[in-house]
Design a protein around this motif. Structure first.
Motif, short mmCIF file in Angstrom:
data_model
loop_
_atom_site.label_atom_id
_atom_site.label_comp_id
_atom_site.label_asym_id
_atom_site.label_seq_id
_atom_site.Cartn_x
_atom_site.Cartn_y
_atom_site.Cartn_z
N ALA A 1 14.92 -36.59 11.95
CA ALA A 1 15.80 -36.27 10.82
C ALA A 1 15.60 -37.23 9.67
O ALA A 1 15.76 -36.85 8.49
CB ALA A 1 17.25 -36.28 11.28
N SER A 2 15.25 -38.49 9.98
CA SER A 2 15.06 -39.48 8.92
C SER A 2 13.66 -39.43 8.33
O SER A 2 13.35 -40.16 7.38
CB SER A 2 15.32 -40.89 9.47
N GLY A 3 12.81 -38.57 8.89
CA GLY A 3 11.45 -38.44 8.38
C GLY A 3 10.48 -39.48 8.89
O GLY A 3 9.37 -39.60 8.36
N HIS A 4 10.87 -40.19 9.94
CA HIS A 4 10.02 -41.27 10.45
C HIS A 4 9.34 -40.91 11.76
O HIS A 4 8.80 -41.79 12.45
CB HIS A 4 10.84 -42.55 10.62
N ALA A 5 9.37 -39.63 12.14
CA ALA A 5 8.65 -39.17 13.32
C ALA A 5 7.91 -37.90 12.96
O ALA A 5 8.40 -37.07 12.18
CB ALA A 5 9.60 -38.94 14.48
N ASP B 1 -1.69 -33.86 17.19
CA ASP B 1 -2.50 -33.75 18.41
C ASP B 1 -1.65 -33.54 19.65
O ASP B 1 -1.94 -34.06 20.74
CB ASP B 1 -3.37 -35.01 18.59
N GLY B 2 -0.57 -32.80 19.49
CA GLY B 2 0.30 -32.46 20.61
C GLY B 2 1.26 -33.56 21.01
O GLY B 2 2.02 -33.40 21.98
N ALA B 3 1.25 -34.68 20.30
CA ALA B 3 2.13 -35.81 20.62
C ALA B 3 3.11 -36.05 19.47
O ALA B 3 2.91 -35.58 18.34
CB ALA B 3 1.32 -37.07 20.87
N LEU B 4 4.19 -36.77 19.77
CA LEU B 4 5.17 -37.15 18.76
C LEU B 4 4.98 -38.63 18.46
O LEU B 4 4.93 -39.46 19.37
CB LEU B 4 6.60 -36.90 19.25
N TRP B 5 4.89 -38.95 17.15
CA TRP B 5 4.58 -40.31 16.72
C TRP B 5 5.70 -40.89 15.87
O TRP B 5 6.38 -40.17 15.13
CB TRP B 5 3.29 -40.32 15.90
N PHE B 6 5.86 -42.21 15.94
CA PHE B 6 6.77 -42.93 15.06
C PHE B 6 5.95 -43.53 13.92
O PHE B 6 4.92 -44.17 14.15
CB PHE B 6 7.49 -44.06 15.83
N GLN C 1 15.91 -49.59 12.18
CA GLN C 1 16.05 -49.39 10.73
C GLN C 1 15.78 -47.95 10.36
O GLN C 1 16.48 -47.36 9.52
CB GLN C 1 15.10 -50.32 9.98
N ALA C 2 14.78 -47.35 10.99
CA ALA C 2 14.43 -45.96 10.70
C ALA C 2 15.57 -45.01 11.06
O ALA C 2 15.73 -43.95 10.44
CB ALA C 2 13.16 -45.57 11.46
N MET C 3 16.37 -45.37 12.07
CA MET C 3 17.49 -44.53 12.48
C MET C 3 18.76 -44.80 11.65
O MET C 3 19.78 -44.17 11.86
CB MET C 3 17.80 -44.74 13.96
#
Length: 586
Positions: free
Chosen positions: A309-313, A317-322, A383-385
């Motif tokens: 929701a914060s745009g930081h994830a 390639d099929g994975a979720l990144w921070f 911080q991202a959250m």
């Protein structure tokens, strides 16, 4: 006394701001410190020099104005300005004598303060993976974390002690596979044990327990287990791929329910051993927090959604990144792998999110020094959250290196060639272990001299301090043997008789104890208490060797007995903060 003088300074500065001598917006901490040379007073403050630089004024002129504005105090006999603008405070001759009565009246509460204002603080420490017994490296984190928590409690914080149980993830899967393979060996199956498995004797013990309870229920043919498994490192393969393939094979052949049984056998036995080890070491927790519960409660998913929701994830390639690079990291970090499994990092983010959601104003993590690169990553995720990363303090502890007979002893959880915390405790005792672990700053390397910790000499600091406590107890026993009685009130009325140099030095040292505790708590440095206690012990032993306590004069005798009883109280209070006992005989 220090707090009283700082209060006087604060009042003076407030008066100067009110009358326009100082700008209303100018703020400086009204700090005083112990004077290094008593000829220059008992306490000194450099507040005038701090103001002078900002206001571009002569520090002595400011010092004169501050001194003129100081409210009168019966606890201050003289105030002088020295050098470029130091403000020196001189106390009356009986100022330190009153410390004895304060100590005796407060008892076990002496040294405690309200500095923390009951702020809720969580201290998480040790949190070693339950993949094997605690070793001496973990012991340092345990002793240090427990001492920090005790100090914060003494300084008036509301402290919550927590152990984060890593009861999920790859390391636990490696333990489960190791236990299963040893179980198969007990049933007569033959194969080469993986180089990357856990090899300690405790793994065989867990396997034996599994066999005793379940018989051959989990038996599979060795060929069935090893067929198609990529080669291990000694055979020219990759050890990580080899162990991961064995984990997958165990899951496949056992099925979810039986694999969980094997998994939990290792987890529960090792975790029970860790709990017992720490309990015997005098380390207790308010909560053992399960990593599994983060997924089961939905906390991991909530954390991931907050990052999205914060745009930081983002997905790739099929994975979720921070997006860690947005916060200065060298690369982005995986949160969910392409196979759908969440990473340790995702769990850690959720765990720290949960800590703040539980209402802790400050969160303190005690980690091994090898996690230093992980700290900014976790702070970035907070911080991202939208959380305040400043609420998280991470204290990095270097592992202790154990020496015996001048030779370094090796530690390796996988190979099983390590010295356990339990073995160390059995060798030197809890007291020596707890004390030695906190004698240096946590970030400093530490050489733990096993022979010194066992020695009964002045070179062994814990023995030297405990012996001072026992000596006071011995004097009090001698008092009874001589059919003498101690009159505390009479001793208090004659504290002015304590004018010997050794007595004055001991009195001044005892008066510093509350300051040492508060400073050690706020800076997370229990070694300050350890070093202070050795100083107290030195002052006492020197006094003991130079003067008789059970003198003919009842007035002087009781005054001295009050002084040494106050010394005993301070030693006992300080040792308790470090988790060390105060024996009455040695």
């Amino acid at each position: 006394m220090k707090n009283h003088l700082e209060s006087l300074l604060a009042q003076a500065l407030a008066q100067l701001r009110a009358d326009g001598t100082l700008p209303a917006t100018e703020s400086v901490a009204a700090k005083v410190e112990r004077a290094r040379d008593r000829q220059h007073g008992d306490f000194a403050s450099a507040v005038a020099m701090g103001l002078a630089k900002a206001l571009k004024r002569k520090p002595r002129e400011l010092a004169e104005a501050i001194v003129a504005a100081l409210p009168p105090s019966a606890l201050v006999t003289k105030v002088e300005i020295a050098g470029p603008g130091f403000i020196n405070f001189f106390l009356p001759s009986d100022a330190y004598q009153k410390t004895v009565s304060e100590i005796l009246q407060a008892g076990d509460a002496y040294g405690r303060s309200t500095a923390g204002n009951q702020l809720a603080v969580q201290v998480e420490f040790v949190s070693a993976n339950p993949t094997g017994p605690l070793h001496v490296g973990h012991g340092r984190g345990a002793a240090y974390g427990a001492a920090v928590a005790n100090l914060l409690d003494a300084a008036g914080f509301r402290v919550h002690r927590e152990y984060y149980v890593n009861d999920a993830g790859r390391q636990m899967d490696i333990l489960a596979a190791s236990v299963w393979l040893r179980y198969l060996e007990l049933l007569g199956e033959r194969f080469t044990f993986p180089i990357n498995g856990y090899k300690g004797g405790y793994v065989r013990d867990i396997a034996a327990s599994l066999r005793q309870i379940h018989g051959d229920k989990f038996r599979r043919d060795a060929a069935q287990v090893m067929n198609g498994i990529p080669p291990d490192e000694p055979a020219g393969g990759d050890k990580e791929q080899h162990i991961d393939a064995l984990i997958a094979r165990a899951r496949q052949l056992l099925g979810a329910a039986d694999y969980r049984t094997v998994f939990d056998a290792g987890l529960h036995i090792v975790l029970a051993d860790i709990r017992q080890d720490l309990q015997e070491f005098g380390v207790s927790y308010d909560l053992w927090y399960s990593e599994r519960s983060l997924a089961e409660s939905g906390a991991v998913e909530r954390a991931l959604q907050r990052l999205k929701a914060s745009g930081h994830a983002y997905e790739q390639d099929g994975a979720l990144w921070f997006r860690a690079t947005d916060f200065g990291d060298e690369k982005d970090r995986v949160l969910v792998r392409d196979n759908g499994q969440t990473t340790y990092f995702a769990s850690d983010i959720a765990y720290h999110m949960d800590k703040l959601e539980r209402g802790f104003a400050r969160v303190i993590d005690v980690w091994g020094a090898d996690h230093h690169g992980y700290v900014p990553r976790v702070k970035a995720a907070l911080q991202a959250m939208g959380d305040d990363p400043a609420k998280l303090d991470v204290l990095l502890v270097q592992f202790a290196i154990l020496y015996k007979g001048g030779e370094r002893m090796q530690m390796s959880t996988r190979s099983g060639e390590f010295v356990t915390l339990r073995e160390l405790r059995q060798e030197v005792g809890n007291d020596a272990a707890r004390f030695f672990y906190v004698t240096r700053k946590c970030e400093q390397h530490m050489d733990f001299d096993l022979d010194l910790a066992k020695s009964q000499s002045a070179d062994n600091p814990v023995y030297y301090i405990q012996y001072a406590h026992a000596r006071v107890c011995s004097v009090l026993r001698q008092l009874s043997e001589k059919n003498l009685t101690r009159d505390v009130a009479r001793g208090t009325a004659h504290l002015h008789l304590l004018h010997e140099e050794h007595e004055q030095s001991l009195l001044i040292t005892l008066s510093r104890y509350p300051e040492v505790v508060e400073t050690a708590a706020l800076s997370h440095e229990p070694h300050l208490v350890a070093h202070y206690l050795r100083e107290v012990a030195y002052e006492f032993h020197t006094y003991y060797n130079s003067h008789q306590f059970l003198v003919d004069s009842a007035e002087l005798r009781d005054a001295r007995l009050n002084l040494i009883e106050a010394t005993r109280q301070v030693i006992r209070n300080g040792l308790a903060l470090l988790g060390v006992s105060a024996p009455e005989t040695m």
